[in-house]
Design a protein around this motif. Structure first.
Motif, short mmCIF file in Angstrom:
data_model
loop_
_atom_site.label_atom_id
_atom_site.label_comp_id
_atom_site.label_asym_id
_atom_site.label_seq_id
_atom_site.Cartn_x
_atom_site.Cartn_y
_atom_site.Cartn_z
N GLY A 80 -70.68 42.60 40.96
CA GLY A 80 -71.90 43.34 40.63
C GLY A 80 -72.05 43.52 39.13
N ALA A 81 -70.92 43.79 38.47
CA ALA A 81 -70.94 43.92 37.01
C ALA A 81 -71.31 42.60 36.36
N VAL A 82 -70.76 41.49 36.89
CA VAL A 82 -71.06 40.17 36.33
C VAL A 82 -72.53 39.82 36.51
N VAL A 83 -73.10 40.21 37.66
CA VAL A 83 -74.53 39.98 37.88
C VAL A 83 -75.35 40.67 36.80
N THR A 85 -74.23 34.02 40.20
CA THR A 85 -73.47 35.26 40.40
C THR A 85 -74.07 36.11 41.51
N GLY A 86 -75.40 36.05 41.65
CA GLY A 86 -76.05 36.79 42.73
C GLY A 86 -75.63 36.28 44.10
N MET A 87 -75.53 34.96 44.23
CA MET A 87 -75.07 34.38 45.50
C MET A 87 -73.62 34.74 45.78
N ILE A 88 -72.78 34.69 44.75
CA ILE A 88 -71.37 35.06 44.91
C ILE A 88 -71.27 36.51 45.38
#
Length: 299
Positions: free
Chosen positions: A255-258, A271-274
Protein backbone atom coordinates in the motif's frame (compact mmCIF):
# COMPACT_ATOMS: atom_id res chain seq x y z
CA UNK A 1 -12.56 -39.14 -12.16
CA UNK A 2 -11.33 -37.80 -8.83
CA UNK A 3 -8.15 -36.54 -10.48
CA UNK A 4 -10.17 -34.72 -13.16
CA UNK A 5 -12.33 -33.08 -10.52
CA UNK A 6 -9.22 -32.01 -8.63
CA UNK A 7 -7.69 -30.54 -11.79
CA UNK A 8 -10.87 -28.63 -12.59
CA UNK A 9 -11.06 -27.37 -9.00
CA UNK A 10 -7.47 -26.14 -9.29
CA UNK A 11 -8.24 -24.47 -12.63
CA UNK A 12 -11.30 -22.83 -11.08
CA UNK A 13 -9.22 -21.35 -8.25
CA UNK A 14 -6.53 -20.15 -10.68
CA UNK A 15 -9.21 -18.71 -12.95
CA UNK A 16 -10.93 -16.83 -10.13
CA UNK A 17 -7.53 -15.49 -9.10
CA UNK A 18 -6.96 -14.19 -12.65
CA UNK A 19 -10.42 -12.63 -12.74
CA UNK A 20 -9.75 -10.81 -9.50
CA UNK A 21 -6.34 -9.55 -10.64
CA UNK A 22 -7.64 -8.51 -14.06
CA UNK A 23 -10.60 -6.77 -12.47
CA UNK A 24 -8.19 -4.73 -10.37
CA UNK A 25 -6.28 -3.87 -13.56
CA UNK A 26 -9.49 -2.76 -15.29
CA UNK A 27 -10.20 -0.39 -12.41
CA UNK A 28 -6.64 0.91 -12.06
CA UNK A 29 -6.33 1.49 -15.82
CA UNK A 30 -9.79 3.10 -15.92
CA UNK A 31 -10.71 0.63 -18.67
CA UNK A 32 -14.21 -0.17 -17.44
CA UNK A 33 -15.67 1.79 -20.36
CA UNK A 34 -13.14 0.36 -22.80
CA UNK A 35 -15.95 -1.36 -24.71
CA UNK A 36 -18.36 1.56 -24.49
CA UNK A 37 -21.81 0.84 -23.08
CA UNK A 38 -22.24 -2.51 -24.82
CA UNK A 39 -22.23 -6.03 -23.43
CA UNK A 40 -21.31 -8.74 -24.43
CA UNK A 41 -20.15 -7.00 -27.64
CA UNK A 42 -17.32 -4.48 -27.57
CA UNK A 43 -18.09 -1.41 -29.69
CA UNK A 44 -20.51 -3.55 -31.68
CA UNK A 45 -17.93 -6.28 -32.44
CA UNK A 46 -16.97 -9.65 -31.02
CA UNK A 47 -13.31 -8.74 -31.57
CA UNK A 48 -12.74 -5.14 -30.41
CA UNK A 49 -10.59 -2.40 -31.86
CA UNK A 50 -6.93 -2.54 -30.88
CA UNK A 51 -6.92 0.06 -28.13
CA UNK A 52 -5.39 -0.53 -24.73
CA UNK A 53 -8.59 0.09 -22.76
CA UNK A 54 -10.75 -2.10 -25.01
CA UNK A 55 -8.13 -4.87 -24.96
CA UNK A 56 -7.98 -4.84 -21.13
CA UNK A 57 -11.76 -4.81 -20.71
CA UNK A 58 -12.42 -7.43 -23.39
CA UNK A 59 -9.68 -9.73 -22.08
CA UNK A 60 -11.31 -9.55 -18.67
CA UNK A 61 -14.67 -10.50 -20.17
CA UNK A 62 -13.11 -13.36 -22.11
CA UNK A 63 -11.43 -14.82 -19.03
CA UNK A 64 -14.69 -14.55 -17.07
CA UNK A 65 -16.48 -16.47 -19.83
CA UNK A 66 -13.87 -19.26 -19.94
CA UNK A 67 -13.72 -19.60 -16.15
CA UNK A 68 -17.52 -19.72 -15.97
CA UNK A 69 -17.55 -22.73 -18.31
CA UNK A 70 -14.91 -24.43 -16.16
CA UNK A 71 -17.02 -23.73 -13.08
CA UNK A 72 -20.12 -25.24 -14.68
CA UNK A 73 -18.20 -28.44 -15.49
CA UNK A 74 -16.75 -28.54 -11.98
CA UNK A 75 -20.19 -27.97 -10.47
CA UNK A 76 -21.66 -30.93 -12.34
CA UNK A 77 -18.82 -33.30 -11.50
CA UNK A 78 -18.69 -32.34 -7.82
CA UNK A 79 -22.41 -32.95 -7.37
CA UNK A 80 -22.19 -36.15 -9.41
CA UNK A 81 -19.14 -37.82 -7.91
CA UNK A 82 -18.08 -36.07 -4.69
CA UNK A 83 -19.82 -37.01 -1.44
CA UNK A 84 -18.41 -34.26 0.77
CA UNK A 85 -21.05 -31.63 1.56
CA UNK A 86 -18.49 -28.90 2.06
CA UNK A 87 -17.19 -29.39 -1.50
CA UNK A 88 -20.72 -29.01 -2.84
CA UNK A 89 -21.21 -25.86 -0.79
CA UNK A 90 -17.91 -24.34 -1.93
CA UNK A 91 -18.56 -24.90 -5.65
CA UNK A 92 -22.15 -23.66 -5.33
CA UNK A 93 -21.00 -20.49 -3.55
CA UNK A 94 -18.28 -19.94 -6.17
CA UNK A 95 -20.75 -20.26 -9.06
CA UNK A 96 -23.32 -17.99 -7.38
CA UNK A 97 -20.75 -15.28 -6.58
CA UNK A 98 -19.30 -15.48 -10.09
CA UNK A 99 -22.71 -15.14 -11.73
CA UNK A 100 -23.66 -12.21 -9.50
CA UNK A 101 -20.42 -10.35 -10.18
CA UNK A 102 -20.72 -11.05 -13.92
CA UNK A 103 -24.26 -9.67 -13.91
CA UNK A 104 -23.13 -6.62 -11.93
CA UNK A 105 -20.26 -6.11 -14.36
CA UNK A 106 -22.63 -6.21 -17.33
CA UNK A 107 -25.03 -3.80 -15.64
CA UNK A 108 -22.17 -1.44 -14.78
CA UNK A 109 -21.33 -1.26 -18.49
CA UNK A 110 -24.88 -0.69 -19.72
CA UNK A 111 -26.00 1.56 -16.86
CA UNK A 112 -23.48 3.65 -14.91
CA UNK A 113 -23.29 2.56 -11.27
CA UNK A 114 -22.30 4.44 -8.13
CA UNK A 115 -18.86 3.93 -6.61
CA UNK A 116 -20.49 2.14 -3.66
CA UNK A 117 -21.91 -0.52 -5.99
CA UNK A 118 -18.78 -0.80 -8.13
CA UNK A 119 -16.66 -1.40 -5.02
CA UNK A 120 -18.93 -4.30 -4.11
CA UNK A 121 -18.01 -5.91 -7.45
CA UNK A 122 -14.45 -6.47 -6.21
CA UNK A 123 -15.78 -7.79 -2.91
CA UNK A 124 -17.83 -10.43 -4.71
CA UNK A 125 -14.79 -11.40 -6.78
CA UNK A 126 -12.87 -11.83 -3.55
CA UNK A 127 -15.53 -14.12 -2.09
CA UNK A 128 -15.68 -16.16 -5.31
CA UNK A 129 -11.91 -16.63 -5.20
CA UNK A 130 -11.98 -17.62 -1.52
CA UNK A 131 -14.66 -20.27 -2.09
CA UNK A 132 -12.85 -21.64 -5.15
CA UNK A 133 -9.63 -21.83 -3.13
CA UNK A 134 -11.40 -23.74 -0.37
CA UNK A 135 -12.81 -26.14 -2.97
CA UNK A 136 -9.33 -26.79 -4.37
CA UNK A 137 -8.02 -27.43 -0.85
CA UNK A 138 -10.69 -30.08 -0.26
CA UNK A 139 -8.74 -32.46 -2.51
CA UNK A 140 -5.44 -31.92 -0.67
CA UNK A 141 -4.18 -32.83 2.83
CA UNK A 142 -4.96 -29.23 3.86
CA UNK A 143 -8.61 -29.93 3.10
CA UNK A 144 -8.97 -32.46 5.91
CA UNK A 145 -10.73 -29.95 8.15
CA UNK A 146 -11.81 -32.33 10.93
CA UNK A 147 -9.69 -31.76 14.06
CA UNK A 148 -8.53 -34.00 16.89
CA UNK A 149 -8.21 -31.13 19.37
CA UNK A 150 -10.72 -28.56 20.51
CA UNK A 151 -10.55 -24.91 19.46
CA UNK A 152 -10.89 -22.26 22.16
CA UNK A 153 -14.12 -20.27 21.86
CA UNK A 154 -12.27 -16.96 22.19
CA UNK A 155 -10.00 -17.94 19.27
CA UNK A 156 -13.04 -18.70 17.12
CA UNK A 157 -14.44 -15.24 17.86
CA UNK A 158 -11.14 -13.57 16.96
CA UNK A 159 -10.92 -15.52 13.67
CA UNK A 160 -14.43 -14.64 12.52
CA UNK A 161 -14.20 -11.02 13.63
CA UNK A 162 -10.90 -10.59 11.81
CA UNK A 163 -12.20 -12.20 8.62
CA UNK A 164 -15.35 -10.07 8.54
CA UNK A 165 -13.42 -6.91 9.38
CA UNK A 166 -10.86 -7.68 6.67
CA UNK A 167 -13.68 -7.81 4.13
CA UNK A 168 -14.77 -4.34 5.23
CA UNK A 169 -11.22 -3.04 4.84
CA UNK A 170 -11.00 -4.58 1.37
CA UNK A 171 -14.26 -2.91 0.43
CA UNK A 172 -12.89 0.44 1.58
CA UNK A 173 -9.82 -0.14 -0.60
CA UNK A 174 -12.02 -0.88 -3.60
CA UNK A 175 -14.02 2.24 -2.83
CA UNK A 176 -10.79 4.27 -2.88
CA UNK A 177 -10.04 2.95 -6.38
CA UNK A 178 -13.52 3.48 -7.78
CA UNK A 179 -13.74 7.03 -6.46
CA UNK A 180 -10.27 7.74 -7.90
CA UNK A 181 -9.19 8.96 -4.47
CA UNK A 182 -5.71 7.41 -4.34
CA UNK A 183 -4.09 10.83 -4.70
CA UNK A 184 -5.94 12.14 -1.66
CA UNK A 185 -2.93 11.34 0.51
CA UNK A 186 0.48 12.15 -0.90
CA UNK A 187 3.30 10.49 0.98
CA UNK A 188 3.38 7.59 3.43
CA UNK A 189 3.07 7.07 6.38
CA UNK A 190 2.08 10.73 6.76
CA UNK A 191 -0.85 11.99 4.74
CA UNK A 192 -0.01 15.24 2.96
CA UNK A 193 2.72 15.79 5.56
CA UNK A 194 0.30 15.53 8.50
CA UNK A 195 -0.44 12.84 11.06
CA UNK A 196 -4.14 13.65 10.90
CA UNK A 197 -5.04 15.56 7.73
CA UNK A 198 -8.22 17.47 6.95
CA UNK A 199 -10.80 14.69 6.66
CA UNK A 200 -12.74 15.75 3.60
CA UNK A 201 -13.12 14.54 0.01
CA UNK A 202 -10.50 12.15 -1.36
CA UNK A 203 -8.18 12.77 1.58
CA UNK A 204 -10.81 11.62 4.06
CA UNK A 205 -11.54 8.47 2.04
CA UNK A 206 -7.88 7.45 1.74
CA UNK A 207 -7.05 8.28 5.36
CA UNK A 208 -10.03 6.22 6.58
CA UNK A 209 -8.77 3.26 4.57
CA UNK A 210 -5.26 3.68 6.02
CA UNK A 211 -6.54 3.68 9.60
CA UNK A 212 -8.75 0.67 8.87
CA UNK A 213 -5.78 -1.18 7.36
CA UNK A 214 -3.64 -0.39 10.41
CA UNK A 215 -6.32 -1.78 12.72
CA UNK A 216 -6.54 -4.89 10.53
CA UNK A 217 -2.79 -5.41 10.99
CA UNK A 218 -3.27 -5.16 14.76
CA UNK A 219 -6.15 -7.68 14.64
CA UNK A 220 -4.15 -10.23 12.66
CA UNK A 221 -1.09 -9.73 14.85
CA UNK A 222 -3.25 -10.45 17.90
CA UNK A 223 -4.73 -13.48 16.10
CA UNK A 224 -1.25 -14.84 15.44
CA UNK A 225 -0.14 -14.29 19.03
CA UNK A 226 -3.19 -16.18 20.28
CA UNK A 227 -2.48 -19.02 17.83
CA UNK A 228 1.08 -19.27 19.16
CA UNK A 229 -0.26 -19.31 22.69
CA UNK A 230 -2.78 -22.10 22.21
CA UNK A 231 -1.49 -24.29 19.35
CA UNK A 232 1.61 -26.07 18.14
CA UNK A 233 3.60 -24.94 15.05
CA UNK A 234 2.34 -28.04 13.22
CA UNK A 235 -1.29 -27.04 13.78
CA UNK A 236 -3.15 -25.67 10.75
CA UNK A 237 -4.50 -22.81 12.87
CA UNK A 238 -0.95 -21.72 13.73
CA UNK A 239 0.15 -22.07 10.10
CA UNK A 240 -2.83 -20.10 8.72
CA UNK A 241 -2.44 -17.33 11.29
CA UNK A 242 1.28 -17.00 10.54
CA UNK A 243 0.68 -16.58 6.82
CA UNK A 244 -2.18 -14.16 7.41
CA UNK A 245 0.27 -12.01 9.43
CA UNK A 246 2.94 -12.24 6.73
CA UNK A 247 0.48 -11.25 4.02
CA UNK A 248 -1.10 -8.37 5.94
CA UNK A 249 2.44 -7.05 6.53
CA UNK A 250 3.11 -7.26 2.81
CA UNK A 251 -0.24 -5.58 2.21
CA UNK A 252 0.80 -2.59 4.31
CA UNK A 253 4.13 -2.37 2.50
CA UNK A 254 2.52 -2.69 -0.94
CA UNK A 255 0.00 0.00 0.00
CA UNK A 256 2.88 2.33 0.78
CA UNK A 257 4.53 1.47 -2.54
CA UNK A 258 1.29 2.21 -4.38
CA UNK A 259 1.28 5.68 -2.81
CA UNK A 260 4.92 6.26 -3.67
CA UNK A 261 4.29 5.23 -7.29
CA UNK A 262 1.66 7.92 -7.86
CA UNK A 263 2.75 9.94 -10.86
CA UNK A 264 4.27 6.95 -12.65
CA UNK A 265 1.40 5.33 -14.57
CA UNK A 266 3.08 1.99 -15.30
CA UNK A 267 4.43 1.57 -11.76
CA UNK A 268 1.06 2.59 -10.32
CA UNK A 269 -0.79 -0.07 -12.35
CA UNK A 270 1.73 -2.78 -11.49
CA UNK A 271 1.88 -2.02 -7.75
CA UNK A 272 -1.90 -1.70 -7.61
CA UNK A 273 -2.32 -5.20 -9.04
CA UNK A 274 0.26 -6.59 -6.60
CA UNK A 275 -1.64 -4.96 -3.74
CA UNK A 276 -4.92 -6.56 -4.86
CA UNK A 277 -3.25 -9.98 -5.23
CA UNK A 278 -1.77 -9.85 -1.72
CA UNK A 279 -5.14 -8.84 -0.29
CA UNK A 280 -6.79 -11.81 -2.01
CA UNK A 281 -4.25 -14.27 -0.61
CA UNK A 282 -4.59 -12.83 2.89
CA UNK A 283 -8.39 -13.06 2.78
CA UNK A 284 -8.10 -16.63 1.50
CA UNK A 285 -6.07 -17.66 4.56
CA UNK A 286 -8.55 -15.97 6.90
CA UNK A 287 -11.44 -17.82 5.23
CA UNK A 288 -9.49 -21.05 5.62
CA UNK A 289 -9.18 -20.38 9.35
CA UNK A 290 -12.93 -19.72 9.53
CA UNK A 291 -13.65 -23.10 7.93
CA UNK A 292 -11.31 -24.83 10.39
CA UNK A 293 -13.32 -23.41 13.29
CA UNK A 294 -16.48 -24.99 11.89
CA UNK A 295 -14.93 -28.47 12.17
CA UNK A 296 -14.00 -28.13 15.82
CA UNK A 297 -13.94 -31.36 17.83
CA UNK A 298 -16.65 -31.22 20.44
CA UNK A 299 -15.56 -31.49 24.04
Amino acid sequence: MQKWIQRLANLSAIGMFLILAMGALVTKADAGRGCGDEWPLCHGKFIPAHTISSFIEYSHRLVVGIVTMILVATFYLVFRYVKRRDAKFFITATVVMTLIQAAMGALAVVWPQSSLVLALHFGLSLLAFAFSLLLALVFTPWGQFVRTTQIHTSFKVIVWFTAIYSYIVVYLGAFVRHTVSSGGCSGWPLCNGEVIPELSGATGIVFTHRIAALLLFVCILFLYLQARRYYQPTDKLWFGSKWALILVSLQVISGAVVTWSLGNEVAYLFTGMIHAIIVACMFGFLCYLCVLTLYDRKA
